[in-house]
Design a protein around this motif. Sequence first.
Motif, PDB file in Angstrom:
ATOM      1  N   UNK A 259      99.692  -2.691  72.277  1.00  0.00           N
ATOM      2  CA  UNK A 259      99.367  -2.599  70.847  1.00  0.00           C
ATOM      3  C   UNK A 259      98.880  -3.956  70.353  1.00  0.00           C
ATOM      4  N   UNK A 260      97.821  -3.922  69.539  1.00  0.00           N
ATOM      5  CA  UNK A 260      97.133  -5.155  69.135  1.00  0.00           C
ATOM      6  C   UNK A 260      96.897  -5.149  67.626  1.00  0.00           C
ATOM      7  N   UNK A 261      97.656  -5.958  66.913  1.00  0.00           N
ATOM      8  CA  UNK A 261      97.470  -6.062  65.461  1.00  0.00           C
ATOM      9  C   UNK A 261      96.122  -6.640  65.103  1.00  0.00           C
ATOM     10  N   UNK A 262      95.602  -7.521  65.975  1.00  0.00           N
ATOM     11  CA  UNK A 262      94.332  -8.186  65.703  1.00  0.00           C
ATOM     12  C   UNK A 262      93.137  -7.260  65.652  1.00  0.00           C
ATOM     13  N   UNK A 263      93.272  -6.046  66.138  1.00  0.00           N
ATOM     14  CA  UNK A 263      92.158  -5.100  66.029  1.00  0.00           C
ATOM     15  C   UNK A 263      91.756  -4.886  64.581  1.00  0.00           C
ATOM     16  N   UNK A 264      92.741  -4.967  63.684  1.00  0.00           N
ATOM     17  CA  UNK A 264      92.477  -4.646  62.282  1.00  0.00           C
ATOM     18  C   UNK A 264      92.855  -5.745  61.294  1.00  0.00           C
ATOM     19  N   UNK A 265      93.805  -6.625  61.645  1.00  0.00           N
ATOM     20  CA  UNK A 265      94.272  -7.552  60.591  1.00  0.00           C
ATOM     21  C   UNK A 265      93.380  -8.771  60.397  1.00  0.00           C
ATOM     22  N   UNK A 266      92.576  -9.120  61.387  1.00  0.00           N
ATOM     23  CA  UNK A 266      91.735 -10.312  61.223  1.00  0.00           C
ATOM     24  C   UNK A 266      90.396 -10.152  61.921  1.00  0.00           C
ATOM     25  N   UNK A 267      89.880  -8.958  61.885  1.00  0.00           N
ATOM     26  CA  UNK A 267      88.643  -8.663  62.612  1.00  0.00           C
ATOM     27  C   UNK A 267      87.422  -9.290  61.933  1.00  0.00           C
ATOM     28  N   UNK A 268      86.430  -9.653  62.743  1.00  0.00           N
ATOM     29  CA  UNK A 268      85.167 -10.171  62.216  1.00  0.00           C
ATOM     30  C   UNK A 268      84.216  -8.995  61.991  1.00  0.00           C
ATOM     31  N   UNK A 269      83.700  -8.886  60.786  1.00  0.00           N
ATOM     32  CA  UNK A 269      82.746  -7.817  60.476  1.00  0.00           C
ATOM     33  C   UNK A 269      81.464  -7.996  61.284  1.00  0.00           C
ATOM     34  N   UNK A 270      80.882  -6.879  61.712  1.00  0.00           N
ATOM     35  CA  UNK A 270      79.600  -6.931  62.416  1.00  0.00           C
ATOM     36  C   UNK A 270      78.494  -7.235  61.415  1.00  0.00           C
ATOM     37  N   UNK A 271      77.533  -8.040  61.829  1.00  0.00           N
ATOM     38  CA  UNK A 271      76.446  -8.457  60.929  1.00  0.00           C
ATOM     39  C   UNK A 271      75.372  -7.363  60.859  1.00  0.00           C
ATOM     40  N   UNK A 272      75.280  -6.738  59.692  1.00  0.00           N
ATOM     41  CA  UNK A 272      74.319  -5.641  59.466  1.00  0.00           C
ATOM     42  C   UNK A 272      73.656  -5.868  58.110  1.00  0.00           C
ATOM     43  N   UNK A 273      72.339  -5.631  58.038  1.00  0.00           N
ATOM     44  CA  UNK A 273      71.606  -5.856  56.787  1.00  0.00           C
ATOM     45  C   UNK A 273      70.950  -4.570  56.305  1.00  0.00           C
ATOM     46  N   UNK A 274      70.781  -4.453  54.999  1.00  0.00           N
ATOM     47  CA  UNK A 274      70.016  -3.387  54.398  1.00  0.00           C
ATOM     48  C   UNK A 274      68.780  -4.035  53.773  1.00  0.00           C
ATOM     49  N   UNK A 275      67.598  -3.681  54.246  1.00  0.00           N
ATOM     50  CA  UNK A 275      66.346  -4.306  53.800  1.00  0.00           C
ATOM     51  C   UNK A 275      65.396  -3.278  53.196  1.00  0.00           C
TER      52      UNK A 275
END
Length: 277
Positions: A259-275
């Motif tokens: 079990x890994x708390x880091x999956x959700x508690x401090x995750x880095x968002x993926x870089x996605x843009x709306x253009x």
Amino acid sequence: MNDNLKVKDIILKALKEDKETYDVTSEWLFDNQERSRARLIAKEEGILSGIDVFKDVFKVIDDSIVVSSALKEGESITKGQVIAEIEGSTKGILYGERTALNILQRMCGIATLTNACVKEVQNTKVKIVDTRKTAPGLRILDKIAVRAGGGFNHRFNLSDGVLIKDNHIKACGSISEAIKRVKSHAPHTLKVEIEVESVSEFLEAMNAKADIVMLDNMTLEDMKECVRLNQSNCTLEASGNMKLDRLHAVAGTGVDVISIGGLTHSVKALDISLRFE
């Protein structure tokens, strides 16, 4: 409340947070008849999660806004790939842009990290699971994203199962006493899990007939010893400091779950843009 209603409730609250009355910038720039087209573009590779929620944000704002995507939950995306195309009211797209992206980027980040963890333990019996260390109010989305990445969900909430942790044990007096009290109430359909921090505590939990024992912050050697002593009596869950580069070695001890708390508690968002086009 079912999952669809929970997700819609999250969307409505997020949109209200972003627009207390109205979007002053867009209101003063555009009229209600103006329409635009936009593209959703991945700026780094990862795993897609939340595309249906992304679509639902715009559906809530204006059901005439069309979001088209051939991609499905859990699919890989590459840098520069067009994830979706959006067409409709200019003001509506601009109103929903930030909320839709915030949700999508977080969910993709969780799915991407989860997938990396799953790959570290492939060809072993180990399951990668999340925890309740989720963003307040976003738990259902966080856990959907974990599944998209190939992981599994632990408890959704406190009523889903018994998990006796260190503070419960201290308040009760002992591991055996805590398990005894819980088992006097729990139906046979509800599994009892307890957290331990040493081999001796594990033996006490096993002898008290715990169904699942969480081996918290143990060394690899101690985990291996618990596996040897266990002889399949309990499901063994490894937890605590479960970094990506450690997972393969932990899986090699013979535990069943990580079990890994880091999956959700401090995750880095993926870089996605709306253009806009």
